[in-house]
Design a protein around this motif. Structure first.
Motif, short mmCIF file in Angstrom:
data_model
loop_
_atom_site.label_atom_id
_atom_site.label_comp_id
_atom_site.label_asym_id
_atom_site.label_seq_id
_atom_site.Cartn_x
_atom_site.Cartn_y
_atom_site.Cartn_z
N GLN A 163 -61.67 -71.76 -4.84
CA GLN A 163 -62.61 -70.63 -4.70
C GLN A 163 -62.95 -70.03 -6.06
O GLN A 163 -64.10 -69.64 -6.30
CB GLN A 163 -62.03 -69.57 -3.78
N ASP A 176 -56.40 -73.46 -2.30
CA ASP A 176 -57.67 -72.90 -1.84
C ASP A 176 -58.14 -71.80 -2.80
O ASP A 176 -59.33 -71.72 -3.11
CB ASP A 176 -57.50 -72.35 -0.43
N ASP A 177 -57.22 -71.00 -3.27
CA ASP A 177 -57.58 -69.92 -4.18
C ASP A 177 -58.14 -70.47 -5.49
O ASP A 177 -59.12 -69.95 -6.03
CB ASP A 177 -56.34 -69.04 -4.47
N HIS A 218 -50.65 -77.37 -7.15
CA HIS A 218 -50.37 -76.77 -5.85
C HIS A 218 -50.18 -77.81 -4.74
O HIS A 218 -50.71 -78.91 -4.82
CB HIS A 218 -51.51 -75.83 -5.46
N SER A 253 -52.52 -75.90 0.55
CA SER A 253 -51.89 -74.58 0.39
C SER A 253 -52.92 -73.49 0.09
O SER A 253 -54.05 -73.77 -0.33
CB SER A 253 -50.86 -74.63 -0.74
N ASP A 254 -52.50 -72.24 0.29
CA ASP A 254 -53.36 -71.11 -0.04
C ASP A 254 -53.67 -71.07 -1.54
O ASP A 254 -54.77 -70.69 -1.94
CB ASP A 254 -52.68 -69.78 0.37
N ARG A 255 -52.69 -71.45 -2.36
CA ARG A 255 -52.91 -71.40 -3.81
C ARG A 255 -53.94 -72.46 -4.24
O ARG A 255 -54.72 -72.23 -5.17
CB ARG A 255 -51.58 -71.57 -4.57
#
Lengths: 100, 100
Positions: free
Chosen positions: A28, A24-25, A16, A20-22
């Motif tokens: 998590q 972070d996802d 990623h 980026s949000d991905r």
């Protein structure tokens, strides 16, 4: 570190984009590994040395080899590896420490 | 890990025979790095993962980047690198962690 204790660490890079949000996802989702029985001192870390290309790290401790093996065999760990790690991690190195 | 804190780690292999006096002497010399100002949570560790070829690790923490740089520039650290590390370590990788 106390006698039988094992500190399991892995440094890695992701497919990623940085920040980026991905990304972070994924991190998590990795954090959820902390809930697996036997996992202690769990940390999701940034790797900041300019002397290697890894960007992140996971660090956790197990009371002994049996707890480590129980974690490796746990369905939640296996699912994370199969559904996320294999497709989103581009490079990694596992390093495990024990007292000497 | 708390915000500015850095965990500096290095995994390595030695030129010495496993279990030899010279190996032990090197690791005892490495232990002296713990006395350098700013060094916290210092550990000399065994690396036990079958997934890499490193045999030992050092792990230490610094309150912040300034303390880390002070350690790097300290005469005792420079002397250890020049007199021991460069001639007795065959392979190594530095990995530094911070909170994210």
């Amino acid at each position: 570190m106390v006698s039988d204790r094992i500190r399991h660490t892995v440094v890695f890079t992701l497919i990623h984009q940085i920040g980026s949000d991905r990304e972070d996802d994924f991190l998590q989702a990795a954090q959820q590994l902390a809930a697996i029985p036997g996992v202690e001192a769990f940390e999701v870390l940034a790797e900041i040395s300019p002397k290697n290309n890894y960007r992140f790290g996971l660090s956790m401790e197990f009371a002994n080899q049996a707890a480590y093996e129980q974690y490796n065999a746990h369905p939640d760990h296996i699912r994370f590896v199969q559904e996320r790690w294999l497709s989103e991690v581009t490079d990694f190195l596992e390093i495990d420490y024990a007292a000497r």
